[in-house]
Write a protein that holds these residues in place. Sequence first.
Motif, PDB file in Angstrom:
ATOM      1  N   ARG A   4      12.936   0.373   5.411  1.00 55.66           N
ATOM      2  CA  ARG A   4      11.969  -0.043   6.430  1.00 55.66           C
ATOM      3  C   ARG A   4      10.868   1.005   6.589  1.00 55.66           C
ATOM      4  N   PHE A   5      11.259   2.274   6.613  1.00 57.44           N
ATOM      5  CA  PHE A   5      10.303   3.377   6.722  1.00 57.44           C
ATOM      6  C   PHE A   5       9.363   3.389   5.518  1.00 57.44           C
ATOM      7  N   PHE A   6       9.932   3.308   4.314  1.00 55.65           N
ATOM      8  CA  PHE A   6       9.129   3.325   3.096  1.00 55.65           C
ATOM      9  C   PHE A   6       8.118   2.177   3.079  1.00 55.65           C
ATOM     10  N   ALA A   7       8.580   0.985   3.482  1.00 52.99           N
ATOM     11  CA  ALA A   7       7.730  -0.203   3.398  1.00 52.99           C
ATOM     12  C   ALA A   7       6.465  -0.069   4.232  1.00 52.99           C
ATOM     13  N   GLU A   8       6.578   0.559   5.380  1.00 54.67           N
ATOM     14  CA  GLU A   8       5.431   0.674   6.277  1.00 54.67           C
ATOM     15  C   GLU A   8       4.653   1.973   6.111  1.00 54.67           C
ATOM     16  N   GLU A   9       5.345   3.060   5.830  1.00 58.67           N
ATOM     17  CA  GLU A   9       4.694   4.364   5.799  1.00 58.67           C
ATOM     18  C   GLU A   9       4.120   4.730   4.432  1.00 58.67           C
ATOM     19  N   PHE A  10       4.711   4.224   3.345  1.00 61.06           N
ATOM     20  CA  PHE A  10       4.320   4.691   2.025  1.00 61.06           C
ATOM     21  C   PHE A  10       3.816   3.608   1.072  1.00 61.06           C
ATOM     22  N   LEU A  11       4.380   2.404   1.142  1.00 67.54           N
ATOM     23  CA  LEU A  11       3.957   1.377   0.190  1.00 67.54           C
ATOM     24  C   LEU A  11       2.473   1.022   0.297  1.00 67.54           C
ATOM     25  N   PRO A  12       1.888   0.977   1.503  1.00 70.79           N
ATOM     26  CA  PRO A  12       0.452   0.657   1.560  1.00 70.79           C
ATOM     27  C   PRO A  12      -0.406   1.595   0.720  1.00 70.79           C
ATOM     28  N   ALA A  13      -0.032   2.878   0.652  1.00 69.64           N
ATOM     29  CA  ALA A  13      -0.801   3.824  -0.155  1.00 69.64           C
ATOM     30  C   ALA A  13      -0.665   3.540  -1.648  1.00 69.64           C
ATOM     31  N   GLU A  14       0.388   2.812  -2.033  1.00 65.59           N
ATOM     32  CA  GLU A  14       0.561   2.408  -3.421  1.00 65.59           C
ATOM     33  C   GLU A  14      -0.257   1.154  -3.741  1.00 65.59           C
ATOM     34  N   GLY A  15      -0.870   0.572  -2.711  1.00 60.85           N
ATOM     35  CA  GLY A  15      -1.657  -0.637  -2.894  1.00 60.85           C
ATOM     36  C   GLY A  15      -0.830  -1.886  -3.029  1.00 60.85           C
ATOM     37  N   VAL A  16       0.422  -1.854  -2.530  1.00 66.67           N
ATOM     38  CA  VAL A  16       1.312  -3.007  -2.656  1.00 66.67           C
ATOM     39  C   VAL A  16       1.991  -3.285  -1.320  1.00 66.67           C
ATOM     40  N   LYS A  17       2.489  -4.494  -1.215  1.00 66.02           N
ATOM     41  CA  LYS A  17       3.260  -4.903  -0.040  1.00 66.02           C
ATOM     42  C   LYS A  17       4.362  -5.831  -0.501  1.00 66.02           C
ATOM     43  N   LEU A  18       5.565  -5.594  -0.015  1.00 71.70           N
ATOM     44  CA  LEU A  18       6.675  -6.474  -0.371  1.00 71.70           C
ATOM     45  C   LEU A  18       6.465  -7.866   0.195  1.00 71.70           C
ATOM     46  N   GLU A  19       6.794  -8.850  -0.621  1.00 73.19           N
ATOM     47  CA  GLU A  19       6.783 -10.225  -0.121  1.00 73.19           C
ATOM     48  C   GLU A  19       7.784 -10.377   1.016  1.00 73.19           C
ATOM     49  N   ARG A  20       8.902  -9.704   0.850  1.00 72.86           N
ATOM     50  CA  ARG A  20       9.940  -9.782   1.873  1.00 72.86           C
ATOM     51  C   ARG A  20      10.919  -8.630   1.701  1.00 72.86           C
ATOM     52  N   LEU A  21      11.284  -8.024   2.807  1.00 71.78           N
ATOM     53  CA  LEU A  21      12.314  -6.995   2.832  1.00 71.78           C
ATOM     54  C   LEU A  21      13.370  -7.388   3.843  1.00 71.78           C
TER      55      LEU A  21
END
Length: 427
Positions: free
Chosen positions: A223-240
Amino acid sequence: MNLNRRHFLGAGALAVPALAGGSAVAGAQPETPAPQQAQAHPGRVLTGAEQLAAQGWRSFAGRKLGVLSNPTGVLLNGDHIVDSMVAAGVKPVAAFGPEHGFRGSAQAGGSEGDYTDPRTDVPVYDAYGVDATKLASLFTKAGVDTVVFDIADVGARFYTYIWSLYTAMVAAAQVKAAFVVLDRPNPIGGRAAGPLLDPKFSSGIGKKAIVQQHGMTVGELARFFAEEFLPAEGVKLERLDVVQVRGWQRDTLFAQTGLNWVLPSPNMPTPDTALVYPGTGMFEGTVFSEGRGTTRPFEIIGAPGLDWSWREKLEDLALPGARFREIYFVPTFSKFVNQTCGGVQVSVDDPRAFDAIRTAVAMLVTAKALHPDVFAWRPDNYIDKLSGSDRLRTMVDAGAGVDEVTGAWRAELAEFDRKRRRYLLYR
């Protein structure tokens, strides 16, 4: 997006009935009552995997599963989750192995390569050390539409499984696959401690800015990774989705869970090892043996030429929750093979009071002061990757004391602790 929910609903996710534990899998069919619900025994927690296995894995029916796991992805009856899925008629299209491999046969820094699992006939891909682009290509090759993560972590930033989790999340986002974490307890509890990683020192043992003892479950980290770090990778999970553990609280240590300890890696033999590892793991960045090649790695620390004075000095410090025993040992592999080493064995007599990182800092400071002719950092300054920056090394070299060293990260630890709260699932 409500981060207090037990799962995230991404764009286009289907609203479906919750899985056991309160999460949902995108695209799953509505469930009928399971013939046998998983029940927690008194004093025993119930993992996410246990709950879905009790329902025959029906929530994954029709999905093209890619399972990232290792021997810790196990049920109370001893069955691995992939074996259990196949027996239930829910066969994954692929499995993926982290460091040490899917079946856990490789040593530190190793993996098992690609092969077909002889027990289940499931293709296994080596995911250790690959980047997100390569892993995404493997997901595509296998036809994965849902990635399932089930690996027991030990709570330290430099333990590589959480970075396999992160890489898999980025890769899943790239191929628009759903991501499901079958959560397990953090064996050393929920307290955060230690320094924050400086991004300039990111590596395979610390890719993003979290503290050395993160105090989170893998589900909470996801949950932390999805919000804090993935946006900087330019991606977003379809679903977690996170299938929560039942019966676990943040102050619960592994010995209180009623679960069976399965070695997360070859040199993590007991829950006692996990308690000291976030601190004594830093001795991998020194010339001292961290106890590899003994029966108690990371609890036994030493080198040729050390004597009883180190133990006496450490005992004089009266470090909370820690005891030290003078020890002599001969490693069978890794550093100082077949050489007699002197040193200490660290034991924890009060886990609630014990601070693994402060204890290890005290060990580093006193070792350098007492044995300057023996103690040294590894020439490649690997300690900087382990501790997250060059600050620890330079402060110890400059003669800083334990309080000064550990006080240097107090503010960043408090900020991390504040930031992580919105992602926590357990109280």
